[in-house]
Design a protein around this motif. Structure first.
Motif, PDB file in Angstrom:
ATOM      1  N   VAL A   1       0.849  -1.200   0.000  1.00 60.27           N
ATOM      2  CA  VAL A   1       0.000   0.000   0.000  1.00 60.27           C
ATOM      3  C   VAL A   1       0.882   1.247   0.000  1.00 60.27           C
ATOM      4  O   VAL A   1       1.910   1.305   0.687  1.00 60.27           O
ATOM      5  N   LEU A   2       0.497   2.232  -0.799  1.00 60.56           N
ATOM      6  CA  LEU A   2       1.103   3.566  -0.766  1.00 60.56           C
ATOM      7  C   LEU A   2      -0.014   4.586  -0.616  1.00 60.56           C
ATOM      8  O   LEU A   2      -1.138   4.366  -1.087  1.00 60.56           O
ATOM      9  N   LEU A   3       0.293   5.697   0.038  1.00 55.66           N
ATOM     10  CA  LEU A   3      -0.671   6.803   0.073  1.00 55.66           C
ATOM     11  C   LEU A   3      -0.023   8.007  -0.596  1.00 55.66           C
ATOM     12  O   LEU A   3       1.107   8.369  -0.259  1.00 55.66           O
ATOM     13  N   ILE A   4      -0.708   8.573  -1.562  1.00 51.51           N
ATOM     14  CA  ILE A   4      -0.194   9.712  -2.320  1.00 51.51           C
ATOM     15  C   ILE A   4      -1.110  10.915  -2.105  1.00 51.51           C
ATOM     16  O   ILE A   4      -2.329  10.810  -2.264  1.00 51.51           O
ATOM     17  N   ASN A   5      -0.537  12.043  -1.730  1.00 51.99           N
ATOM     18  CA  ASN A   5      -1.270  13.307  -1.654  1.00 51.99           C
ATOM     19  C   ASN A   5      -0.842  14.174  -2.832  1.00 51.99           C
ATOM     20  O   ASN A   5       0.353  14.325  -3.092  1.00 51.99           O
ATOM     21  N   ALA A   6      -1.818  14.717  -3.540  1.00 48.06           N
ATOM     22  CA  ALA A   6      -1.517  15.513  -4.733  1.00 48.06           C
ATOM     23  C   ALA A   6      -2.276  16.835  -4.707  1.00 48.06           C
ATOM     24  O   ALA A   6      -3.473  16.863  -4.414  1.00 48.06           O
TER      25      ALA A   6
ATOM     26  N   ALA B   1      -6.939   1.901  -6.812  1.00 48.40           N
ATOM     27  CA  ALA B   1      -6.731   3.212  -6.190  1.00 48.40           C
ATOM     28  C   ALA B   1      -8.022   3.670  -5.531  1.00 48.40           C
ATOM     29  O   ALA B   1      -9.055   3.785  -6.195  1.00 48.40           O
ATOM     30  N   HIS B   2      -7.971   3.909  -4.223  1.00 45.70           N
ATOM     31  CA  HIS B   2      -9.100   4.489  -3.496  1.00 45.70           C
ATOM     32  C   HIS B   2      -8.810   5.983  -3.383  1.00 45.70           C
ATOM     33  O   HIS B   2      -7.797   6.391  -2.820  1.00 45.70           O
TER      34      HIS B   2
ATOM     35  N   TYR C   1      -4.727   9.445  -2.560  1.00 45.75           N
ATOM     36  CA  TYR C   1      -4.910   8.150  -3.205  1.00 45.75           C
ATOM     37  C   TYR C   1      -4.301   7.054  -2.337  1.00 45.75           C
ATOM     38  O   TYR C   1      -3.129   7.126  -1.980  1.00 45.75           O
ATOM     39  N   ILE C   2      -5.112   6.043  -2.001  1.00 40.77           N
ATOM     40  CA  ILE C   2      -4.582   4.846  -1.370  1.00 40.77           C
ATOM     41  C   ILE C   2      -4.390   3.823  -2.485  1.00 40.77           C
ATOM     42  O   ILE C   2      -5.368   3.346  -3.065  1.00 40.77           O
ATOM     43  N   LEU C   3      -3.150   3.502  -2.797  1.00 45.57           N
ATOM     44  CA  LEU C   3      -2.853   2.590  -3.898  1.00 45.57           C
ATOM     45  C   LEU C   3      -2.522   1.207  -3.358  1.00 45.57           C
ATOM     46  O   LEU C   3      -1.656   1.058  -2.496  1.00 45.57           O
TER      47      LEU C   3
ATOM     48  N   ILE D   1       4.539  11.353  -1.678  1.00 47.12           N
ATOM     49  CA  ILE D   1       4.326   9.905  -1.636  1.00 47.12           C
ATOM     50  C   ILE D   1       4.804   9.360  -0.287  1.00 47.12           C
ATOM     51  O   ILE D   1       5.928   9.640   0.139  1.00 47.12           O
ATOM     52  N   SER D   2       3.959   8.576   0.372  1.00 45.31           N
ATOM     53  CA  SER D   2       4.327   7.979   1.659  1.00 45.31           C
ATOM     54  C   SER D   2       5.323   6.851   1.463  1.00 45.31           C
ATOM     55  O   SER D   2       5.638   6.451   0.341  1.00 45.31           O
ATOM     56  N   MET D   3       5.799   6.286   2.579  1.00 47.64           N
ATOM     57  CA  MET D   3       6.608   5.070   2.521  1.00 47.64           C
ATOM     58  C   MET D   3       5.679   3.901   2.203  1.00 47.64           C
ATOM     59  O   MET D   3       4.491   3.964   2.504  1.00 47.64           O
ATOM     60  N   PRO D   4       6.184   2.823   1.616  1.00 49.12           N
ATOM     61  CA  PRO D   4       5.339   1.652   1.386  1.00 49.12           C
ATOM     62  C   PRO D   4       5.013   0.975   2.714  1.00 49.12           C
ATOM     63  O   PRO D   4       5.795   1.024   3.658  1.00 49.12           O
ATOM     64  N   ALA D   5       3.842   0.357   2.790  1.00 50.64           N
ATOM     65  CA  ALA D   5       3.424  -0.324   4.018  1.00 50.64           C
ATOM     66  C   ALA D   5       2.494  -1.468   3.658  1.00 50.64           C
ATOM     67  O   ALA D   5       2.150  -1.670   2.487  1.00 50.64           O
ATOM     68  N   ASP D   6       2.081  -2.216   4.691  1.00 47.89           N
ATOM     69  CA  ASP D   6       1.088  -3.264   4.458  1.00 47.89           C
ATOM     70  C   ASP D   6      -0.237  -2.840   5.070  1.00 47.89           C
ATOM     71  O   ASP D   6      -0.364  -1.738   5.614  1.00 47.89           O
ATOM     72  N   LEU D   7      -1.233  -3.703   5.001  1.00 43.62           N
ATOM     73  CA  LEU D   7      -2.589  -3.337   5.414  1.00 43.62           C
ATOM     74  C   LEU D   7      -2.732  -3.127   6.914  1.00 43.62           C
ATOM     75  O   LEU D   7      -3.742  -2.578   7.373  1.00 43.62           O
ATOM     76  N   SER D   8      -1.729  -3.519   7.701  1.00 49.35           N
ATOM     77  CA  SER D   8      -1.816  -3.370   9.156  1.00 49.35           C
ATOM     78  C   SER D   8      -1.307  -2.009   9.632  1.00 49.35           C
ATOM     79  O   SER D   8      -1.373  -1.696  10.816  1.00 49.35           O
ATOM     80  N   TYR D   9      -0.815  -1.183   8.699  1.00 46.88           N
ATOM     81  CA  TYR D   9      -0.236   0.108   9.079  1.00 46.88           C
ATOM     82  C   TYR D   9      -1.333   1.150   9.291  1.00 46.88           C
ATOM     83  O   TYR D   9      -2.315   1.191   8.548  1.00 46.88           O
TER      84      TYR D   9
END
Length: 483
Positions: free
Chosen positions: A168-173, A195-196, A207-209, A236-244
Motif C-alpha cells: 500500500v502507498l498513500l499519495i497526496n496531490a 486506487a481508493h 490516493y490509497i494505492l 508519496i508515503s513510505m510503502p506499508a502493508d494493510l496493518s499500518y
C-alpha cells in the motif's frame, strides 16, 4: 467518528462493553459511561452522542423510558438496548418504540461488532439522506487525525473494499484547480492496481494505492506520471502493508507534499523514514549560538547562510526541527528584541504556508538581526492605517507578509515590528484570528457547507482548517455549527 455512550447500573459491565471491541477501528468513540437512566439523559442532552448502548433494568429511568425521552425530545440519538432472555417482551416493545437493535446479555464480541457495523452504515446513510454535504469529509478528518489508530485494512473493510494486493502507498496531490466535488471518495480499478481516491482539500486529492511492489513497480510509475500529470505537487508515503495506521501514512505523504511545495524544483517527493541529518549542521548551530551570545552580526549572518545551504533540499519535517532550534536561540538571546518578537515556533506545514521557500525563511531571520541596534525608523503619518486597512480588506486572500512589505516600501522586519506594535500579535496570528471570526459568522448560515466556509475565509485545505478551528475554538466547525 461517531460518538457512543454506554449505560448500565453496574459499572463493571459498562466498562466491559467499552473494552469489548476496537471501537475506533469501526468508526466510533466511547465518550462516556452512565450508571442510571436519568444521568444518561442529561449526558445525551449535553453531548448529543450519535449512539447509546443501554441496559433496560436501571434505577430512575429504565432503558425503555430513556428511549421514550430521547424520541420525545428529538435528540436524534440511536439506541441499542440490552437485557437477559427472561425479559424478551422488552425487546419487542423496544423495537416497536424505535430502538435500533436489541442485544442479549451477556453481550458477546461478535454480536456487538455485527450490530455496530450495521449501525455505522445506517448512520452514514442517515447523513446522506439529510443532505449533509460535509458528512464524509468530517468522517475523514477524524480518521486522518494524527492520533488515529485505524489501519489501512480496517478502513478499506469498513468501506466494503476487498484488499487484493499486499503493498500500500498513500499519495497526496495538489492541483492548480479545484478538484471534483461530486464525491469525496471513490474507487478506481486499474490493471494490476487499485486506487481508493479521497478528496482532502479544495485542490487536493489523496490516493490509497494497492499493488504488488515486486511485480508491478512499473505500473506504479505509470500511474504517478500518467494519472497525476496535472498535479502541481505530489507527496508519496513510505510503502506499508494493510496493518499500518492510515493516519500515519497520510501524515508521511503530507510531509512529502509540503516538502515539494517548499522546494519549487521538486514536483514529486517521496517520504524518507529516519533520513540522516546533513553533516555539519550541529557544528554550525554551535557557532551561531556563540555569535548570538557575543552579538556578532557578521558571524550570525555567515552561520545562517551556511545553514541555508546545508538544509537546502532537506525533508520539511527535519528542516522544521533545525528552524525551531534557531528560534530557541533567538528566544534565549533576543527575548526583548523588537524585530524578532513575531518569529515563532512553526510545524512543517506552518512553515510551508508561512514561507514560499527556504530562502524566504533565512531572509526573514537575517533581516531581523540586521535591524537590531538601529534606531526606530520614523513612521509616516497614516502609514500604519493604510497597511491595516489593506490587510483588513484582503485577509481572505493568500498574501504573504513580504508582498505587503514590498507594496508599502518597507523592510520585512520593520513591517513585522509595526504590526506587532499595532495589533499586539504577529501577522500570521492576526490573519488567523480574522479568518476564524469570519468562519464563526458564516457557520451560522446552515445553507453554507463547511467546505464553502473554508474557501470563503481563505483556506484551500479542509483538514488544515478543521485543525486550526478546533485549536482556537475548542470544537470542529461541524460541532460548533450545532451549538
Amino acid at each position: 467518528m461517531y460518538r457512543v455512550l454506554i449505560v448500565d447500573d453496574e459499572p463493571w459491565v459498562a466498562y466491559g462493553i467499552s473494552k469489548l471491541i476496537d471501537w475506533e477501528s469501526e468508526g466510533f468513540q466511547v465518550i462516556g459511561e452512565a450508571y442510571d437512566g436519568s444521568s444518561a439523559l442529561r449526558f445525551i442532552e449535553e453531548h448529543r452522542p450519535e449512539a447509546v448502548i443501554s441496559d433496560i433494568r436501571m434505577p430512575g429511568l429504565n432503558g425503555i423510558e430513556l428511549l421514550n425521552e430521547i424520541a420525545k425530545r428529538r435528540l436524534g440519538t440511536e439506541v441499542i438496548l440490552a437485557s437477559g432472555y427472561s425479559e424478551f417482551e422488552y425487546a419487542q416493545q423496544a423495537l416497536r418504540l424505535g430502538a435500533f437493535d436489541y442485544l442479549l446479555k451477556q453481550i458477546e464480541k461478535e454480536q456487538l461488532l455485527e450490530t455496530i457495523v450495521r449501525l455505522r452504515g445506517y448512520l452514514e446513510q442517515k447523513k446522506l439522506d439529510a443532505g449533509d454535504p460535509d458528512a464524509q469529509l468530517n468522517d475523514l478528518f477524524e480518521l486522518l487525525d494524527a492520533d488515529g489508530h485505524t489501519t489501512i485494512g480496517q478502513y478499506m473493510r469498513n468501506r466494503g473494499i476487498k484488499p487484493e494486493h499486499p503493498n500500500v502507498l498513500l499519495i497526496n496531490a495538489l492541483f492548480p484547480y479545484a478538484t471534483a466535488t461530486d464525491s469525496s471518495e471513490r474507487v478506481a480499478e486499474m490493471p494490476e492496481m487499485n486506487a481508493h481516491v479521497m478528496r482532502t482539500g479544495s485542490n487536493k486529492l489523496s490516493y490509497i494505492l494497492q499493488y504488488d511492489e515486486a511485480l508491478h513497480a512499473k505500473e506504479l510509475l505509470d500511474f504517478i506520471t500518467g494519472s497525476l500529470n496535472d498535479a502541481s505537487h505530489i507527496g508519496i508515503s513510505m510503502p506499508a502493508d494493510l496493518s499500518y495506521p492510515l493516519s500515519k501514512m497520510f501524515h508521511a505523504a503530507d510531509i512529502a507534499l509540503f516538502t515539494s511545495c517548499f522546494y519549487p524544483d521538486q514536483r514529486i517527493v517521496r517520504y524518507k523514514e529516519n533520513e540522516a541529518m546533513a553533516a555539519g549542521i550541529s557544528g554550525t548551530m554551535l557557532q551561531l549560538e556563540l555569535s548570538m551570545k557575543e552579538r556578532k552580526l557578521s558571524g550570525m549572518q555567515e552561520c545562517l547562510q551556511r545553514l541555508m545551504e546545508q538544509c537546502r533540499g532537506m525533508q520539511l519535517d527535519q528542516f522544521a526541527s533545525v528552524y525551531n532550534q534557531i528560534i530557541s536561540l533567538i528566544h534565549k538571546y533576543y527575548s526583548q528584541a523588537s524585530s524578532q518578537q513575531d518569529i515563532e515556533f512553526l510545524t512543517y506545514d506552518q512553515l510551508a504556508r508561512t514561507y514560499s521557500s527556504i530562502d524566504a525563511v533565512f531572509e526573514r531571520l537575517k533581516n531581523g538581526f540586521e535591524l537590531e541596534g538601529k534606531p526606530d525608523l520614523p513612521v509616516i503619518s497614516g502609514q500604519v492605517k493604510a497597511v491595516m486597512d489593506y490587510i483588513d480588506s484582503s485577509f481572505t486572500e493568500d498574501i504573504m507578509l513580504g508582498a505587503i512589505a514590498k507594496r508599502f516600501n518597507l523592510s520585512l522586519s520593520y513591517l513585522s515590528f509595526l504590526l506587532k506594535k499595532e495589533t499586539g500579535t504577529s501577522y500570521s496570528d492576526y490573519i488567523t484570528g480574522k479568518r476564524i471570526a469570519l468562519a464563526k459568522e458564516l457557520l451560522k448560515e446552515s445553507s453554507i457547507s463547511v467546505h464553502e466556509v473554508v474557501e470563503r475565509v481563505g483556506y484551500k485545505d479542509y483538514f488544515h482548517f478543521n485543525k486550526l478551528f478546533k485549536k482556537h475554538v475548542g470544537l470542529t466547525p461541524s460541532k460548533f455549527r450545532k451549538l
